[in-house]
Design a protein around this motif. Structure first.
Motif, short mmCIF file in Angstrom:
data_model
loop_
_atom_site.label_atom_id
_atom_site.label_comp_id
_atom_site.label_asym_id
_atom_site.label_seq_id
_atom_site.Cartn_x
_atom_site.Cartn_y
_atom_site.Cartn_z
N ALA A 21 61.97 17.63 58.46
CA ALA A 21 62.04 17.50 59.92
C ALA A 21 62.27 16.05 60.28
N LEU A 22 63.27 15.82 61.12
CA LEU A 22 63.61 14.47 61.55
C LEU A 22 63.39 14.28 63.05
N GLN A 23 62.90 15.33 63.70
CA GLN A 23 62.54 15.31 65.12
C GLN A 23 61.23 16.08 65.29
N ASP A 24 60.58 15.89 66.43
CA ASP A 24 59.39 16.69 66.74
C ASP A 24 59.80 18.15 66.92
N VAL A 25 59.17 19.05 66.16
CA VAL A 25 59.57 20.46 66.18
C VAL A 25 58.91 21.24 67.30
N SER A 26 57.98 20.63 68.03
CA SER A 26 57.26 21.37 69.07
C SER A 26 58.19 21.88 70.16
N VAL A 27 59.32 21.19 70.37
CA VAL A 27 60.25 21.61 71.43
C VAL A 27 60.80 23.01 71.16
N LEU A 28 60.83 23.41 69.91
CA LEU A 28 61.34 24.74 69.58
C LEU A 28 60.44 25.83 70.14
N ASP A 40 51.33 12.64 69.95
CA ASP A 40 49.88 12.48 70.00
C ASP A 40 49.20 13.44 70.97
N GLU A 41 49.91 13.83 72.02
CA GLU A 41 49.29 14.67 73.05
C GLU A 41 49.28 16.16 72.71
N LEU A 42 49.88 16.56 71.58
CA LEU A 42 49.91 17.96 71.18
C LEU A 42 49.08 18.16 69.91
N ASN A 43 48.66 19.40 69.69
CA ASN A 43 47.86 19.77 68.51
C ASN A 43 48.69 20.65 67.59
N ARG A 48 47.11 23.51 73.90
CA ARG A 48 48.26 22.66 73.55
C ARG A 48 48.54 22.68 72.04
N HIS A 49 48.43 23.89 71.46
CA HIS A 49 48.66 23.98 70.03
C HIS A 49 50.11 24.33 69.71
N VAL A 50 50.56 23.81 68.58
CA VAL A 50 51.92 24.04 68.08
C VAL A 50 51.78 24.76 66.74
N PRO A 51 51.87 26.09 66.71
CA PRO A 51 51.70 26.83 65.46
C PRO A 51 52.94 26.77 64.58
N ILE A 52 52.76 26.34 63.33
CA ILE A 52 53.86 26.20 62.38
C ILE A 52 53.44 26.87 61.07
N LYS A 102 43.66 22.14 47.90
CA LYS A 102 42.99 20.92 48.36
C LYS A 102 44.01 19.85 48.73
N ASN A 103 45.05 19.68 47.90
CA ASN A 103 46.08 18.67 48.19
C ASN A 103 46.86 19.00 49.45
N ILE A 104 47.18 20.27 49.63
CA ILE A 104 47.92 20.68 50.83
C ILE A 104 47.09 20.41 52.08
N GLU A 105 45.84 20.83 52.05
CA GLU A 105 45.00 20.68 53.24
C GLU A 105 44.61 19.23 53.48
N SER A 106 44.73 18.37 52.47
CA SER A 106 44.45 16.95 52.67
C SER A 106 45.48 16.26 53.56
N LEU A 107 46.59 16.94 53.83
CA LEU A 107 47.62 16.37 54.69
C LEU A 107 47.20 16.35 56.16
N SER A 108 46.07 16.99 56.48
CA SER A 108 45.53 16.92 57.85
C SER A 108 45.03 15.50 58.11
N SER A 109 45.92 14.65 58.51
CA SER A 109 45.64 13.20 58.54
C SER A 109 45.19 12.68 59.90
N ALA A 110 45.13 13.53 60.91
CA ALA A 110 44.75 13.07 62.25
C ALA A 110 44.01 14.19 62.97
N LYS A 111 43.35 13.84 64.08
CA LYS A 111 42.56 14.82 64.83
C LYS A 111 43.42 15.94 65.40
N ASN A 112 44.68 15.63 65.68
CA ASN A 112 45.55 16.65 66.28
C ASN A 112 46.41 17.36 65.23
N ILE A 113 46.05 17.20 63.95
CA ILE A 113 46.79 17.86 62.87
C ILE A 113 45.82 18.71 62.04
#
Length: 342
Positions: free
Chosen positions: A122-129, A38-41, A9-13, A57-68
């Motif tokens: 991004a103003l919407q979830d991009v996973s739909v793309l 929440d249900e996607l990675n 369930r990964h969303v590669p960006i 380090k600053n860029i990678e610190s944006l990983s703020s949740a388990k699914n990010i």
């Protein structure tokens, strides 16, 4: 080569950035993260070359949740292969824009990947793309209305796309700031090889790698709804945007502009330097929650110490004069403009 961070369930960006664009990159990533499910990675990768440890380090610190996951990937090995000298840069474009060519090879372990420019929100979830079936197409993208505008108003642009790029249907030129890559099809087609061949033929593309990608991918593009790449700058220098785009195209653009899914701060006019512009508030909303908010404010203050250079090239009448100049003079004027803005 990148290995998927999540098992399912990964969303590669994918993004690409250089040292100067890191603050704005982080705002773009923050906007993507705040619109996730929440249900996607979400597997976010930043292509770079020569970034400091502090920025990585600053860029990678944006990983703020388990699914990010936010990772940085150095493309220096790709740039060693005699390619650096081929890649022309100009205006506000940087070498990082060409990293798009390497995406299919870097992401071989994925079927599809979503590429986003650093100057988007991004103003919407991009996973739909990534749920879109691209079929045999190489990319999914939005038509470039900025190019439509230029073809309709600037002498020589139509000739350039038809004769130099060999593009037959000018209405189907796509904007490369939001791209769904069909990784499998691209690698079957040897994208990098085709792009390099094209650069040898056309060493000074007007819109850099976007020109090359359009030439290589013609007839193999799945077109997205315009809401997925709304270029904010089209009205700013237009004399009459409706006539420059055409009635039906104009109405669709204005509808998308009122409800954008991805807002693209294209052109040299940027919200971090002109916060009073229409639609700039979306950028500042997300900027406040990044590690670079204070840096962005500071850079804005420096920029505003030179109000002449900021305002001079935003005057519409100068843009109208530019449009009617011969191609050779347009190029010279652009060089002078960039020299002043630097």
């Amino acid at each position: 080569m990148i290995i998927p961070y999540f098992k399912n369930r990964h969303v590669p960006i994918c993004f690409s950035a250089d040292e100067n664009y890191v603050p704005y990159l982080c705002v773009a990533i923050q906007s993507v993260i705040e619109n996730t499910l929440d249900e996607l990675n979400y597997d976010i990768v930043v292509l770079y070359e020569g970034l400091s440890f502090y920025h990585v380090k600053n860029i990678e610190s944006l990983s703020s949740a388990k699914n990010i996951s936010v990772r940085c990937y150095d493309v220096k090995e790709y740039m060693k292969a005699g390619l650096r000298g081929l890649f022309e840069t100009k205006a506000y474009y940087t070498l990082a824009t060409y990293y798009r060519f390497f995406i299919p090879d870097i992401f071989k372990k994925y079927k599809k990947v979503l590429y986003l420019d650093c100057d988007i929100i991004a103003l919407q979830d991009v996973s739909v793309l990534l749920d879109i079936d691209l079929g045999d197409n190489f990319v999914g993208a939005v038509r470039d209305l900025g190019v439509v505008q230029q073809i309709n108003t600037i002498d020589g642009w139509e000739k350039y796309f038809r004769e130099d790029l060999k593009i037959n249907n000018l209405e189907n030129i796509f904007q490369a700031g939001v791209l769904i890559f069909n990784v499998v099809k691209f690698n079957d087609y040897n994208l990098l090889e085709k792009c390099v061949e094209k650069i040898h033929i056309l060493p000074n593309p007007r819109v850099l790698d976007q020109c090359i990608l359009n030439s290589v991918c013609e007839y193999r593009v799945h077109f997205l709804e315009p809401e997925w790449n709304v270029m904010w700058n089209l009205p700013f220098l237009a004399k009459d945007l409706k006539s420059e785009l055409g009635g039906d195209v104009y109405e669709k653009y204005m509808e998308a502009r009122r409800n954008p899914y991805i807002l693209h701060y294209a052109s040299f006019i940027k919200p971090w330097f002109e916060p009073d512009r229409e639609l700039a508030s979306f950028f500042w909303n997300y900027a406040r929650r990044t590690p670079y908010y204070e840096s962005i404010l500071f850079l804005n203050l420096i920029h505003r110490k030179v109000p002449f250079r900021e305002r001079f090239f935003n005057f519409k009448f100068l843009h109208q004069i530019y449009r009617i100049l011969p191609n050779s003079l347009q190029g010279k004027l652009s060089e002078v403009k960039i020299a002043i803005l630097k």
